[in-house]
Scaffold this active site. Structure first.
Site, mmCIF file in Angstrom:
data_model
loop_
_atom_site.group_PDB
_atom_site.id
_atom_site.type_symbol
_atom_site.label_atom_id
_atom_site.label_comp_id
_atom_site.label_asym_id
_atom_site.label_seq_id
_atom_site.Cartn_x
_atom_site.Cartn_y
_atom_site.Cartn_z
ATOM 1 N N PHE A 111 -17.563 15.120 55.397
ATOM 2 C CA PHE A 111 -18.796 14.529 54.878
ATOM 3 C C PHE A 111 -19.891 15.565 54.655
ATOM 4 C CE2 PHE A 111 -16.566 10.999 56.819
ATOM 5 C CZ PHE A 111 -16.850 9.926 55.978
ATOM 6 N N LEU A 112 -19.562 16.855 54.720
ATOM 7 C CA LEU A 112 -20.634 17.855 54.671
ATOM 8 C C LEU A 112 -21.396 17.846 53.357
ATOM 9 C CD1 LEU A 112 -19.682 20.382 52.702
ATOM 10 C CD2 LEU A 112 -18.395 21.052 54.696
ATOM 11 N N ARG A 113 -22.597 18.390 53.405
ATOM 12 C CA ARG A 113 -23.416 18.560 52.207
ATOM 13 C C ARG A 113 -23.261 20.010 51.770
ATOM 14 N NH1 ARG A 113 -29.699 16.699 51.640
ATOM 15 N NH2 ARG A 113 -29.566 16.387 49.402
ATOM 16 N N LYS A 163 -15.067 7.051 53.212
ATOM 17 C CA LYS A 163 -15.547 8.327 52.653
ATOM 18 C C LYS A 163 -16.176 8.106 51.269
ATOM 19 C CE LYS A 163 -16.189 12.372 51.112
ATOM 20 N NZ LYS A 163 -17.381 13.128 51.431
ATOM 21 N N ASN A 167 -20.422 8.228 49.690
ATOM 22 C CA ASN A 167 -20.970 8.912 48.510
ATOM 23 C C ASN A 167 -21.514 7.919 47.483
ATOM 24 O OD1 ASN A 167 -20.953 11.572 49.145
ATOM 25 N ND2 ASN A 167 -18.950 12.024 48.262
ATOM 26 N N LEU A 210 -34.906 9.227 48.124
ATOM 27 C CA LEU A 210 -35.895 8.231 47.692
ATOM 28 C C LEU A 210 -37.102 8.925 47.069
ATOM 29 C CD1 LEU A 210 -35.734 5.646 50.654
ATOM 30 C CD2 LEU A 210 -34.575 5.549 48.443
ATOM 31 N N GLY A 218 -25.675 14.312 40.946
ATOM 32 C CA GLY A 218 -24.710 15.207 40.314
ATOM 33 C C GLY A 218 -23.912 15.916 41.388
ATOM 34 N N CYS A 221 -19.140 16.106 44.182
ATOM 35 C CA CYS A 221 -18.459 14.985 44.848
ATOM 36 C C CYS A 221 -19.002 13.597 44.519
ATOM 37 C CB CYS A 221 -18.512 15.195 46.360
ATOM 38 S SG CYS A 221 -17.577 16.637 46.874
HETATM 39 N N1 LIG Z 1 -17.802 20.552 48.335
HETATM 40 C C1 LIG Z 1 -18.318 19.572 49.055
HETATM 41 O O1 LIG Z 1 -19.534 19.479 49.238
HETATM 42 C C2 LIG Z 1 -17.407 18.542 49.675
HETATM 43 C C3 LIG Z 1 -17.922 17.707 50.672
HETATM 44 C C4 LIG Z 1 -17.072 16.764 51.257
HETATM 45 C C5 LIG Z 1 -15.762 16.634 50.819
HETATM 46 N N2 LIG Z 1 -15.305 17.449 49.820
HETATM 47 C C6 LIG Z 1 -13.915 17.286 49.391
HETATM 48 O O2 LIG Z 1 -13.149 18.331 49.994
HETATM 49 C C7 LIG Z 1 -12.128 18.797 49.095
HETATM 50 C C8 LIG Z 1 -12.296 20.285 48.835
HETATM 51 O O3 LIG Z 1 -13.529 20.490 48.210
HETATM 52 P P1 LIG Z 1 -14.095 21.950 47.911
HETATM 53 O O4 LIG Z 1 -15.437 21.735 47.335
HETATM 54 O O5 LIG Z 1 -13.937 22.842 49.101
HETATM 55 O O6 LIG Z 1 -13.054 22.421 46.772
HETATM 56 P P2 LIG Z 1 -12.977 23.857 46.087
HETATM 57 O O7 LIG Z 1 -12.535 23.619 44.695
HETATM 58 O O8 LIG Z 1 -14.265 24.598 46.333
HETATM 59 O O9 LIG Z 1 -11.839 24.623 46.905
HETATM 60 C C9 LIG Z 1 -10.493 24.226 46.917
HETATM 61 C C10 LIG Z 1 -9.640 25.435 47.275
HETATM 62 O O10 LIG Z 1 -8.290 25.006 47.417
HETATM 63 C C11 LIG Z 1 -7.431 26.014 46.847
HETATM 64 N N3 LIG Z 1 -6.117 25.427 46.523
HETATM 65 C C12 LIG Z 1 -5.778 24.584 45.510
HETATM 66 N N4 LIG Z 1 -4.485 24.261 45.559
HETATM 67 C C13 LIG Z 1 -3.975 24.907 46.641
HETATM 68 C C14 LIG Z 1 -2.685 24.970 47.222
HETATM 69 N N5 LIG Z 1 -1.649 24.297 46.705
HETATM 70 N N6 LIG Z 1 -2.520 25.743 48.323
HETATM 71 C C15 LIG Z 1 -3.552 26.434 48.850
HETATM 72 N N7 LIG Z 1 -4.801 26.404 48.348
HETATM 73 C C16 LIG Z 1 -5.011 25.646 47.249
HETATM 74 C C17 LIG Z 1 -8.204 26.497 45.633
HETATM 75 O O11 LIG Z 1 -7.740 27.765 45.196
HETATM 76 C C18 LIG Z 1 -9.633 26.518 46.191
HETATM 77 O O12 LIG Z 1 -9.962 27.772 46.761
HETATM 78 C C19 LIG Z 1 -12.244 17.913 47.848
HETATM 79 O O13 LIG Z 1 -11.388 16.821 47.990
HETATM 80 C C20 LIG Z 1 -13.696 17.440 47.885
HETATM 81 O O14 LIG Z 1 -13.880 16.215 47.212
HETATM 82 C C21 LIG Z 1 -16.089 18.404 49.260
#
Ligand SMILES: NC(=O)c1ccc[n+]([C@@H]2O[C@H](COP(=O)([O-])OP(=O)(O)OC[C@H]3O[C@@H](n4cnc5c(N)ncnc54)[C@H](O)[C@@H]3O)[C@@H](O)[C@H]2O)c1
Length: 270
Positions: A111-113, A163, A167, A210, A218, A221
């Protein structure tokens, strides 16, 4: 001896998790980009899957990267807990459980920001966890650093929807604020003062999202997770309206606006 924990996918979520776990455990990382050894991942006490799940062409979350990782762990007979932190399409966990019966699958959504990811990772508000009871017990021990977090044990489906609903609630707050801002501009009220009135209430509590004049929602996520709920359940009325308000806000946000307190502000993603 310190537990050895694997992190697969070193994006925003994986890096923040590594930053946190490094304080307490030995960590091993793997990403398809960069020089990492898959073999090291197999020699761990648990792995955390943090790969991306972008919006697919059908408006649903594309979990193919998670699938690739599970396929590989299954082929290599990984026997320790596999903790998925990526945001999932509704129903993914049940399908994964039948596709990879030998894997000990848990869903612990993140759930991080993003803009303060390290801080949110070290100090989460809650840990939502779904999986077999003995695996849940084992994995919760790795989160014992999060002393103040509420622990919510749940089933796979409720964790998936929980989850996404979180959002979608943020999206709703942003669109509500933008709707009021729009109404204010039509009827000659000061949106800053109006939202001050709304937020000064113990039932509303936080002013987060708010504040008017900050533009549409935007980021990576909130839009895709809200779209997952809408496209999984196309009859939902409120979230469709939330999206419609966001489109209108984005369309109107191309010009910098002069807000009533005289400060010029560019419309920005929240
Ligand atoms: N970014 C956010 O603020 C946030 C917050 C909560 C949840 N999420 C969720 O967490 C997940 C990851 O988000 P993120 O922002 O870190 O994504 P990201 O795109 O920044 O990073 C994903 C990483 O996974 C790697 N990857 C892809 N396929 C792979 C594989 N088969 N083996 C090994 N590595 C692989 C990519 O190279 C990349 O470095 C998503 O589902 C997102 O919705 C993101």
């Amino acid at each position: 001896m310190k537990a050895k924990l694997g992190i697969i996918g070193l994006g925003s979520v994986g890096k923040a998790l590594k930053h946190t776990l490094d304080w307490f455990y030995e960590t091993v990382v793997y990403d398809i980009v960069g020089e990492y050894r898959w073999q090291d991942i197999l020699n761990t006490d648990a792995v955390f899957v943090c790969v991306q799940t972008p919006e697919g062409a059908d408006g649903r979350l594309d979990c193919s990267h998670v699938d690739e990782v599970l396929e590989r762990l299954s082929e290599d007979n990984y026997t320790k807990p596999v903790v998925i932190r990526s945001t999932l399409r509704i129903g993914y966990m049940d399908k994964a459980k039948s596709k990879y019966p030998s894997l000990r699958l848990l869903y612990v959504p993140e759930f991080l920001r993003e803009r303060s990811s390290f801080q949110w990772s070290v100090c989460p508000d809650r840990i939502v966890i779904a999986g077999a009871d003995e695996d849940v017990e084992e994995v919760l021990r790795y989160f014992s650093f999060a002393e103040d977090a509420q622990i919510i044990r749940t089933d796979y489906r409720s964790a998936e929807v929980g989850k996404l609903a979180h959002n979608a609630f943020i999206a709703t707050k942003v669109s509500f604020t933008n709707e009021i801002e729009w109404i204010c501009s039509k009827v000659g009220a000061d949106a800053n003062l109006v939202m001050e009135v709304v937020a000064a209430d113990r039932r509303v509590k936080s002013k987060e999202h708010l504040r008017p004049f900050l533009g549409p929602y935007g980021g990576k996520c909130v839009p895709k997770d809200t779209a997952e709920l809408i496209n999984a359940c196309p009859d939902c009325i409120l979230l469709k309206a939330v999206e419609a308000v966001n489109h209108r806000t984005r369309k109107n946000a191309t010009e910098p606006k002069l807000v009533p307190n005289g400060v010029n502000c560019e419309a920005t993603a929240r």
